[in-house]
Design a protein around this motif. Structure first.
Motif, mmCIF file in Angstrom:
data_model
loop_
_atom_site.group_PDB
_atom_site.id
_atom_site.type_symbol
_atom_site.label_atom_id
_atom_site.label_comp_id
_atom_site.label_asym_id
_atom_site.label_seq_id
_atom_site.Cartn_x
_atom_site.Cartn_y
_atom_site.Cartn_z
ATOM 1 N N TRP A 86 0.819 -1.216 0.000
ATOM 2 C CA TRP A 86 0.000 0.000 0.000
ATOM 3 C C TRP A 86 0.855 1.268 0.000
ATOM 4 C CZ3 TRP A 86 -5.299 -0.117 -0.397
ATOM 5 C CH2 TRP A 86 -5.920 -1.355 -0.220
ATOM 6 N N TYR A 87 2.130 1.133 0.330
ATOM 7 C CA TYR A 87 2.955 2.321 0.507
ATOM 8 C C TYR A 87 4.151 2.402 -0.440
ATOM 9 C CZ TYR A 87 0.232 2.432 4.777
ATOM 10 O OH TYR A 87 -0.815 2.448 5.664
ATOM 11 N N GLU A 88 4.518 1.285 -1.065
ATOM 12 C CA GLU A 88 5.667 1.318 -1.964
ATOM 13 C C GLU A 88 5.507 0.290 -3.069
ATOM 14 O OE1 GLU A 88 9.298 -0.445 -0.152
ATOM 15 O OE2 GLU A 88 8.108 -0.389 1.702
ATOM 16 N N ASP A 89 6.080 0.625 -4.222
ATOM 17 C CA ASP A 89 6.027 -0.280 -5.364
ATOM 18 C C ASP A 89 7.210 -1.239 -5.258
ATOM 19 O OD1 ASP A 89 5.423 -1.516 -7.696
ATOM 20 O OD2 ASP A 89 6.084 0.108 -9.015
ATOM 21 N N ASP A 90 7.012 -2.301 -4.452
ATOM 22 C CA ASP A 90 8.093 -3.220 -4.121
ATOM 23 C C ASP A 90 7.873 -4.549 -4.848
ATOM 24 O OD1 ASP A 90 9.962 -4.890 -2.970
ATOM 25 O OD2 ASP A 90 9.789 -3.959 -0.993
ATOM 26 N N VAL A 91 8.636 -4.757 -5.925
ATOM 27 C CA VAL A 91 8.493 -5.990 -6.701
ATOM 28 C C VAL A 91 8.866 -7.205 -5.855
ATOM 29 C CG1 VAL A 91 9.284 -7.251 -8.724
ATOM 30 C CG2 VAL A 91 8.939 -4.769 -8.859
ATOM 31 N N GLU A 92 9.911 -7.072 -5.070
ATOM 32 C CA GLU A 92 10.343 -8.180 -4.214
ATOM 33 C C GLU A 92 9.256 -8.544 -3.211
ATOM 34 O OE1 GLU A 92 13.835 -9.283 -0.937
ATOM 35 O OE2 GLU A 92 13.886 -7.379 -2.030
ATOM 36 N N ALA A 93 8.603 -7.536 -2.653
ATOM 37 C CA ALA A 93 7.533 -7.803 -1.687
ATOM 38 C C ALA A 93 6.391 -8.569 -2.336
ATOM 39 C CB ALA A 93 7.022 -6.488 -1.094
ATOM 40 N N ARG A 94 6.066 -8.223 -3.579
ATOM 41 C CA ARG A 94 4.976 -8.935 -4.264
ATOM 42 C C ARG A 94 5.328 -10.392 -4.507
ATOM 43 N NH1 ARG A 94 3.505 -5.272 -9.299
ATOM 44 N NH2 ARG A 94 5.649 -4.568 -9.006
ATOM 45 N N LEU A 95 6.586 -10.642 -4.860
ATOM 46 C CA LEU A 95 7.023 -12.025 -5.051
ATOM 47 C C LEU A 95 6.989 -12.792 -3.737
ATOM 48 C CD1 LEU A 95 10.033 -11.477 -7.483
ATOM 49 C CD2 LEU A 95 7.735 -12.307 -8.043
ATOM 50 N N ARG A 96 7.371 -12.140 -2.670
ATOM 51 C CA ARG A 96 7.377 -12.790 -1.363
ATOM 52 C C ARG A 96 5.959 -13.019 -0.860
ATOM 53 N NH1 ARG A 96 11.592 -9.601 2.347
ATOM 54 N NH2 ARG A 96 11.008 -11.261 3.793
ATOM 55 N N VAL A 97 5.033 -12.184 -1.275
ATOM 56 C CA VAL A 97 3.624 -12.405 -0.917
ATOM 57 C C VAL A 97 3.138 -13.726 -1.505
ATOM 58 C CG1 VAL A 97 1.268 -11.642 -1.449
ATOM 59 C CG2 VAL A 97 2.916 -10.023 -0.513
ATOM 60 N N GLU A 98 3.470 -13.979 -2.751
ATOM 61 C CA GLU A 98 3.052 -15.226 -3.394
ATOM 62 C C GLU A 98 3.671 -16.430 -2.684
ATOM 63 O OE1 GLU A 98 4.057 -15.019 -7.491
ATOM 64 O OE2 GLU A 98 2.833 -13.251 -7.898
ATOM 65 N N PRO A 188 5.808 10.764 -16.464
ATOM 66 C CA PRO A 188 6.874 9.786 -16.781
ATOM 67 C C PRO A 188 7.499 9.157 -15.533
ATOM 68 C CG PRO A 188 7.651 12.029 -17.123
ATOM 69 C CD PRO A 188 6.186 12.134 -16.864
ATOM 70 N N ASN A 189 7.333 9.788 -14.393
ATOM 71 C CA ASN A 189 7.929 9.247 -13.161
ATOM 72 C C ASN A 189 7.033 8.211 -12.465
ATOM 73 O OD1 ASN A 189 10.225 10.875 -13.416
ATOM 74 N ND2 ASN A 189 9.247 12.583 -12.344
ATOM 75 N N ILE A 190 5.820 8.066 -12.980
ATOM 76 C CA ILE A 190 4.914 7.053 -12.432
ATOM 77 C C ILE A 190 4.968 5.842 -13.356
ATOM 78 C CG2 ILE A 190 2.538 6.520 -11.790
ATOM 79 C CD1 ILE A 190 2.047 9.450 -11.301
ATOM 80 N N SER A 191 5.130 4.663 -12.760
ATOM 81 C CA SER A 191 5.277 3.454 -13.576
ATOM 82 C C SER A 191 4.019 3.196 -14.393
ATOM 83 C CB SER A 191 5.554 2.238 -12.678
ATOM 84 O OG SER A 191 4.414 1.905 -11.916
ATOM 85 N N ARG A 192 4.203 2.567 -15.530
ATOM 86 C CA ARG A 192 3.060 2.247 -16.393
ATOM 87 C C ARG A 192 2.073 1.325 -15.665
ATOM 88 N NH1 ARG A 192 1.812 2.398 -21.842
ATOM 89 N NH2 ARG A 192 0.285 0.815 -22.511
ATOM 90 N N GLU A 193 2.598 0.446 -14.839
ATOM 91 C CA GLU A 193 1.716 -0.465 -14.091
ATOM 92 C C GLU A 193 0.765 0.311 -13.194
ATOM 93 O OE1 GLU A 193 1.949 -4.353 -11.099
ATOM 94 O OE2 GLU A 193 3.764 -3.224 -11.601
ATOM 95 N N LEU A 194 1.272 1.329 -12.519
ATOM 96 C CA LEU A 194 0.406 2.142 -11.666
ATOM 97 C C LEU A 194 -0.607 2.920 -12.495
ATOM 98 C CD1 LEU A 194 2.615 3.605 -8.790
ATOM 99 C CD2 LEU A 194 1.015 1.693 -8.733
ATOM 100 N N ILE A 195 -0.182 3.403 -13.633
ATOM 101 C CA ILE A 195 -1.111 4.113 -14.521
ATOM 102 C C ILE A 195 -2.235 3.174 -14.957
ATOM 103 C CG2 ILE A 195 -1.352 5.234 -16.764
ATOM 104 C CD1 ILE A 195 0.036 6.966 -14.698
#
Length: 264
Positions: A86-98, A188-195
């Motif tokens: 909810w607070y950061e775009d953490d790719v590692e955290a998403r992988l660890r969630v799975e 441009p500073n916001i990731s496409r995924e968030l958009i």
């Protein structure tokens, strides 16, 4: 009749009688020893059974404690990882969630095999609550962060805020891809995924997301509390006692009595 006078002239008969008495005494003594030996052997077997049962109970108590503790730890870890989304775009955290979600399912299966029915039910509720929070976080954490980022960039720029509103209308008119592309160019500073999250969940109101998240968090915390309480009952934690050992069986007490009588 004077017994000694009777045997006085018959030494052979006296010797035979003495031998019979000696044999009889030996037989009685042997019987007493045999009874005592059987009683002692039965007592030893009973003690071995009790010791084995006590060890089994102690082992089960320990395994239950460890398995439930691991389940609670895993559920809380999954919850914490979801909170980070909810607070950061953490790719590692998403992988660890799975990965943590898969591990939690395994922990639940282990608890279901050995815990009491009440604990199993509470464990299932905790896992359900944890997975629900994971689902809500996966669906709505991205759009929440996207909206927060857009707000920070447009709060002091009315022209940019108006442009964003106009671009979002493209999505509402059925052209989400074009809206995503334009917003990516504008920010441009916001990731496409968030958009993409911003466009896909445009119709979902902030209040709805807040209520869903708050409800899921409350459900998780209550489920964890109920599981801990049920586990304390299962482990008799409030009694501050060691695992309950089986009582000695009546057969052992009866053998003790037989041994005492034989000795007497």
């Amino acid at each position: 009749m004077d017994v000694w006078n009777y045997f006085e002239g018959k030494p052979e008969l006296l010797t035979a009688v003495a031998a019979v008495i000696a044999i009889g005494g030996a037989l009685v003594g042997a019987k007493i020893q045999a009874n005592s030996g059987r009683a002692q052997a039965a007592a030893a077997r009973e003690a071995a059974v009790i010791a084995a049962e006590a060890q089994r109970v102690a082992d089960l108590w320990t395994v239950r404690q460890l398995q439930v503790a691991e389940l609670v730890r895993g559920a809380r870890r999954l919850f914490q990882l979801c909170e980070r989304l909810w607070y950061e775009d953490d790719v590692e955290a998403r992988l660890r969630v799975e990965s943590q979600s898969e591990e939690l399912a395994l922990r639940l299966a282990e608890v279901e095999l050995l815990a009491t029915d009440d604990v199993v039910e509470c464990a299932q509720q905790l896992v359900t609550a944890a997975l629900r929070y994971e689902e809500i976080s996966d669906l709505h954490s991205g759009v929440t962060r996207a909206r927060a980022a857009v707000y920070l960039l447009t709060r002091n720029d009315d022209h940019l805020a108006t442009e964003v509103t106009e671009v979002m209308s493209l999505h509402r008119e059925g052209d989400p891809e074009r809206a995503v592309q334009w917003l990516t160019n504008i920010f441009p500073n916001i990731s496409r995924e968030l958009i993409e999250h911003l466009v896909a969940y445009d119709a979902v109101e902030d209040d709805y997301i807040r209520n869903e998240r708050s409800s899921a968090k409350h459900e998780f915390r209550m489920a964890a509390r109920h599981l801990v309480a049920a586990t304390r009952v299962m482990l008799r934690a409030r009694d501050d006692v060691a695992p309950v050992l089986p009582r000695q069986r009546r057969r052992y007490r009866r053998n003790q009595a037989e041994t005492a009588e034989s000795s007497a």
